[in-house]
Design an enzyme around this catalytic site. Structure first.
Site, PDB file in Angstrom:
ATOM      1  CG  HIS A   1      58.570  -6.606  88.694  1.00  0.00           C
ATOM      2  ND1 HIS A   1      57.895  -5.401  88.657  1.00  0.00           N
ATOM      3  CD2 HIS A   1      59.270  -6.598  89.839  1.00  0.00           C
ATOM      4  CE1 HIS A   1      58.205  -4.701  89.736  1.00  0.00           C
ATOM      5  NE2 HIS A   1      59.037  -5.411  90.474  1.00  0.00           N
TER       6      HIS A   1
ATOM      7  CE  LYS B   1      52.852   0.302  75.921  1.00  0.00           C
ATOM      8  NZ  LYS B   1      52.548   0.141  77.333  1.00  0.00           N
ATOM      9  NE  ARG B   2      63.575  -1.617  76.375  1.00  0.00           N
ATOM     10  CZ  ARG B   2      64.792  -1.848  76.837  1.00  0.00           C
ATOM     11  NH1 ARG B   2      65.255  -1.131  77.828  1.00  0.00           N
ATOM     12  NH2 ARG B   2      65.546  -2.771  76.300  1.00  0.00           N
TER      13      ARG B   2
ATOM     14  CE  LYS C   1      56.736  -3.578  77.369  1.00  0.00           C
ATOM     15  NZ  LYS C   1      55.906  -2.986  78.453  1.00  0.00           N
TER      16      LYS C   1
ATOM     17  CB  THR D   1      53.733   2.386  85.370  1.00  0.00           C
ATOM     18  OG1 THR D   1      54.951   2.203  84.649  1.00  0.00           O
ATOM     19  CG2 THR D   1      53.710   1.490  86.596  1.00  0.00           C
TER      20      THR D   1
ATOM     21  CE  LYS E   1      55.245   6.315  83.992  1.00  0.00           C
ATOM     22  NZ  LYS E   1      56.350   5.789  83.155  1.00  0.00           N
TER      23      LYS E   1
HETATM   24  C1  LIG Z   1      56.638   4.585  82.685  1.00  0.00           C
HETATM   25  C2  LIG Z   1      57.802   4.276  81.842  1.00  0.00           C
HETATM   26  C3  LIG Z   1      57.983   2.986  81.321  1.00  0.00           C
HETATM   27  C4  LIG Z   1      56.983   1.873  81.537  1.00  0.00           C
HETATM   28  O1  LIG Z   1      56.064   1.826  80.456  1.00  0.00           O
HETATM   29  P1  LIG Z   1      55.058   0.607  80.280  1.00  0.00           P
HETATM   30  O2  LIG Z   1      54.165   1.036  79.179  1.00  0.00           O
HETATM   31  O3  LIG Z   1      54.331   0.447  81.568  1.00  0.00           O
HETATM   32  O4  LIG Z   1      55.881  -0.573  79.930  1.00  0.00           O
HETATM   33  C5  LIG Z   1      59.095   2.736  80.538  1.00  0.00           C
HETATM   34  N1  LIG Z   1      59.998   3.712  80.279  1.00  0.00           N
HETATM   35  C6  LIG Z   1      59.851   4.955  80.754  1.00  0.00           C
HETATM   36  C7  LIG Z   1      60.875   5.983  80.409  1.00  0.00           C
HETATM   37  C8  LIG Z   1      58.760   5.281  81.556  1.00  0.00           C
HETATM   38  O5  LIG Z   1      58.641   6.531  82.035  1.00  0.00           O
END
Ligand SMILES: *Cc1c(COP(=O)(O)O)cnc(C)c1O
Length: 806
Positions: free
Chosen positions: A348, A535-536, A541, A643, A647
């Protein structure tokens, strides 16, 4: 599982009366929630049993997805949808004067994960069941999930997530399936009566692993798989050993907390013990089940596939070897042959600092027998590789044990028949750069499986207004087959459809605006562009790049208060790992900038910054449907897949992105003109590394816009960030901007300006948004798990048991 509304109402009232001796009018939302949960649980449990029986009778090969994190969020609405109960229950409850939304409100998020990794595991659980595939989860039942985030004076404060305090209606404790897991002690090998070497243990610590099973319900197919999470207990036989409260507490700590750090795996004994605990318990229970099939042990790979999600479960390999050798009496060669066939691994990350390594001494002390086995795997790997390669240095770079450390990724790779990355670019980088040596040794093991998302949760449930427009426009087949969203392309110039889509977006924005008002007391206008980065929080990022652009917008307004500025709301959601100081610094800077900008009368509400507290799955479900712009701005090569990009696209947001992770595949799906790409490529990043020619300070010196923005961090323009502003400034100028923020700034600003221009042309924007929705079907996790099933696990969908098969 179908039933009528009347049947539901009768059963619901009956269950409420049995459980609480109450009528609907006296019951609290929690009591109503528990009643509904218990009714659902009884209903799907017979399907769970039936599914299990079919697997057993068919002797079907099953996959087990080992993951140290799962991030399901709330389960009630999703279970109702998959059971095909959603509408019936909603209508039935409405008749009783109850709003289903008030009940789902009661449920706490199941947050046994940090972010993308855990959420992927949960999307896969949903998709595996929905595709009728025999696959199960295996993980840890943390008593406390990911911390709850609060902001105090703009700083992140972490509070414990005591998610089990209100009970958990979905789990079932299975005492009869508990197993022992052993730690510490000494081990030596002795010959048994047949001359075979057997381990003899002394002074081991024996712990009990108790499974809690949660049904993973397939979408309207009556399949219910299992997610098994393990909890630690003191075995009865050992009760007398641990008498003090403190000793007991040390043991119970093993499954008490999730390690809230998904980037730097810090060497802590408890973390290592957690990894072995759920691995050993899981594998023991798989082997025990296998024996009920009465098939010979050397054929176990025909019935079992074990997947290692990132390196945390890599001990699956030596643990499986241990059981084959010590308990099943196999020879090393036989055991290794089946282990390789059973195991597969997903990588990952490409960030070297996130690669998990453990000190030898720690492993030896905690898991003496496992360490012996790892040593032997390593010894044989070296021996075998020496025969294959000319350049001996490759061995130093690939062996498992080196420099007093055990390299978990190397263990996972050497012991698996399949190694996959999570997006095309990522998988290529694994082959050409990060794992190049391994690729040269085992080219056939490497493959790509681009991540996906459970479109049921992220569209059907999260975005009901959009779902209903889709139903009216293209029919309902997209609900079973997300690729049918393509049919929407026929309506890209249909103003009525575009208006309906825009109205749905508007409704979602109003909904989010209300939440922002309620939780942060900030007023935002749904007419503004909703620009979302969720995101985190991590330097790679580049939330900082986003913040710098916001500061530039603010300065433009201040310098020219009457100039035209199209209103925008910048929305953030992000948790920082508690030990990650720099990430917390960025949070503080964003919050203080928000304070400044949101309250400056010159801005006249054209610019707003909202940092929502406690980003989690449930919050994502509100933010994502309301987004106009999706920020995917990591430094090229650093984000393995992402991901949230998928979404947001699925919900009609337009992406601004670097060519990183799955962003590239999103561009390929929607076409260059329907996404805003900016920034340097991964090749340019590697060229900079190679030539060592990047100079952040030169951008500071030659670009007056950058200079003005950076000065705001240190000259008091943004109040209350004396030390934090300096830290950010230094990270860019003194320490040469590790993630090329200044390098990409100018092209990012240009891409943002294009977005504003495009948004002003309503019709054009709506069309681009439609094209994004229509092309999001390829990112359905259903498709992803089918590829895992075919290429890696070799499992097949369930068929009804027929006695002919015998
Ligand atoms: C989808 C999701 C992530 C992943 O986000 P990325 O932008 O792909 O890092 C992290 N936290 C939550 C709660 C999510 O639903």
């Amino acid at each position: 599982m179908k039933m009528t509304k009347e049947q539901f109402i009768t059963q619901f009232k009956k269950r409420l009366s049995e459980k609480y001796a109450m009528g609907v009018e006296d019951a609290s939302p929690t009591e109503l929630y528990n009643t509904l949960g218990s009714l659902m649980h009884s209903a799907y449990s017979s399907d769970r049993h039936h599914t299990w029986r079919q697997y057993l009778l068919n002797k079907q090969k099953q996959a087990y997805y080992f993951s140290i994190e799962f991030l399901p969020g709330k389960l009630m609405a999703s279970n109702l949808l998959n059971m095909d109960w959603l509408e019936t229950v909603e209508e039935g409850l409405a008749e009783l004067g109850i709003d289903l939304a008030d009940l789902t409100e009661v449920e706490q998020d199941m947050a046994l994960g940090n972010g993308g990794l855990g959420r992927l595991a949960s999307c896969f659980m949903d998709s595996i069941a929905s595709c009728g595939l025999p696959g199960n989860g295996n993980g840890i039942r943390y008593e406390y999930g990911l911390f709850k985030q609060k902001f105090i004076d703009g700083h992140q404060v972490e509070l414990p997530d005591d998610w089990l305090s209100t009970g958990n209606v979905w789990e079932v404790r299975k005492d009869s399936k508990a197993v022992d897991v052993c730690f510490y002690g000494q081990v030596h090998l002795e010959e048994d009566a047949n001359g075979k070497l057997k381990p003899v243990y002394k002074n081991q610590q024996v712990l009990r692993a108790v499974p809690y099973d949660t049904g993973m319900i397939g979408y309207k197919n009556n399949i219910v798989n299992n997610m098994r999470l393990w909890s630690v207990e003191i075995p009865n036989s050992e009760e007398s050993k641990y008498r003090s409260l403190e000793e007991r507490r040390t043991i119970e700590d093993l499954t008490a907390v999730l390690y809230p750090d998904d980037s730097n795996a810090k060497g802590q004994m408890t973390r290592l013990a957690q990894e072995y605990f759920f691995v050993s318990a899981g594998i023991q229970s798989i082997v025990r089940y296998y024996h009920t099939l009465k098939e010979p042990i050397h054929r176990i790979h025909e019935y079992v596939a074990i997947h290692i999600n990132d390196t945390h479960p890599a001990l699956c390999i030596p643990e499986f070897m241990r059981i084959m050798l010590d308990e099943e009496g196999m020879s090393w060669e036989e055991a290794w042959a089946v282990t390789l066939k059973v195991m597969s691994y997903t990588n990952h990350t490409i960030m070297a600092e996130a690669m998990e390594k453990w000190p030898i001494d720690m492993l030896k002390q905690l898991l003496p027998r496992i360490y012996q086995i790892i040593e032997e795997i390593d010894r044989r790997f070296v021996e075998e590789t020496e025969l294959k390669v000319h350049d001996r240095s490759i061995i130093d770079r690939t062996r498992i044990i080196n420099h007093n450390q055990v390299h978990m990724a190397h263990l996972a790779i050497i012991g698996s028949h399949s190694i996959n990355g999570v997006a095309k670019l990522h998988s290529e980088l694994l082959k050409t750069v990060v794992l190049h040596d391994f690729y040269s040794l085992y080219p056939a093991r490497f493959n790509n499986k681009t991540n996906g998302i459970a479109e049921r949760r992220w569209l059907q449930l999260a975005n009901r207004p959009l779902s209903s427009v889709l139903d009216k426009t293209i029919g309902t087949s997209w609900r079973d087959n997300p690729e049918d969203l393509q049919q929407l392309l026929n309506y890209q110039d249909d103003q009525k459809v575009l208006n309906a889509l825009a109205a749905a977006k508007r409704q979602n924005k109003e909904n989010l605006a209300a939440l922002i008002k309620k939780t942060q007391d900030i007023t935002v206008s749904p007419d503004a562009i909703f620009d979302v980065q969720i995101k985190r929080l991590h330097a790679y990022k580049r939330q900082l790049l986003n913040l710098m652009h916001i500061i530039k917008c603010y300065q433009d307004i201040k310098n020219n208060p009457d100039s035209e500025f199209y209103p925008r709301v910048f929305i953030f959601g992000a948790k920082a790992a508690p030990s990650y100081a720099y990430a917390k610094t960025i949070i503080k800077c964003i919050n203080e900038t928000a304070n400044l900008v949101n309250n400056d009368p010159d801005v006249k509400d054209r610019l707003k910054i909202v940092f929502l507290e406690n980003y989690n799955v449930s919050l994502a479900e509100v933010i994502i449907p309301a987004a106009d712009v999706s920020e995917q701005i990591s430094l090229a090569s650093k984000e393995a897949s992402g991901t949230s990009n998928m979404k947001l696209m699925l919900n009609g947001a337009v992406t601004i992105a670097t060519l990183d992770g799955a962003n590239i595949e999103i561009r390929d799906a929607v076409g260059e003109e329907n996404i805003n790409i900016f920034g340097i490529t991964e090749q340019e990043v590697y060229d900079y590394y190679e030539s060592n020619t990047y100079s952040a300070v030169s951008y500071f010196e030659k670009d007056p816009v950058i200079r003005r923005v950076l000065e705001a961090f240190i000259d008091g323009t943004i109040p209350n960030i004396q030390s934090e502003g300096r830290e950010v400034f230094d990270s860019l100028i003194r320490y040469n901007d590790e993630f090329f923020v200044l390098r990409d700034f100018e092209s990012y600003v240009k891409a943002q300006e294009k977005i504003t221009e495009c948004y002003k042309d309503k019709r054009k924007w709506q069309k681009i948004s439609l094209i994004n929705i229509a092309n999001a079907g390829v990112f359905s996790a259903d498709e992803t798990v089918k590829r895992y099933a075919d290429d890696i696990w070799q499992i097949e969908p369930v068929t009804e048991y027929s006695s002919k098969k015998g």
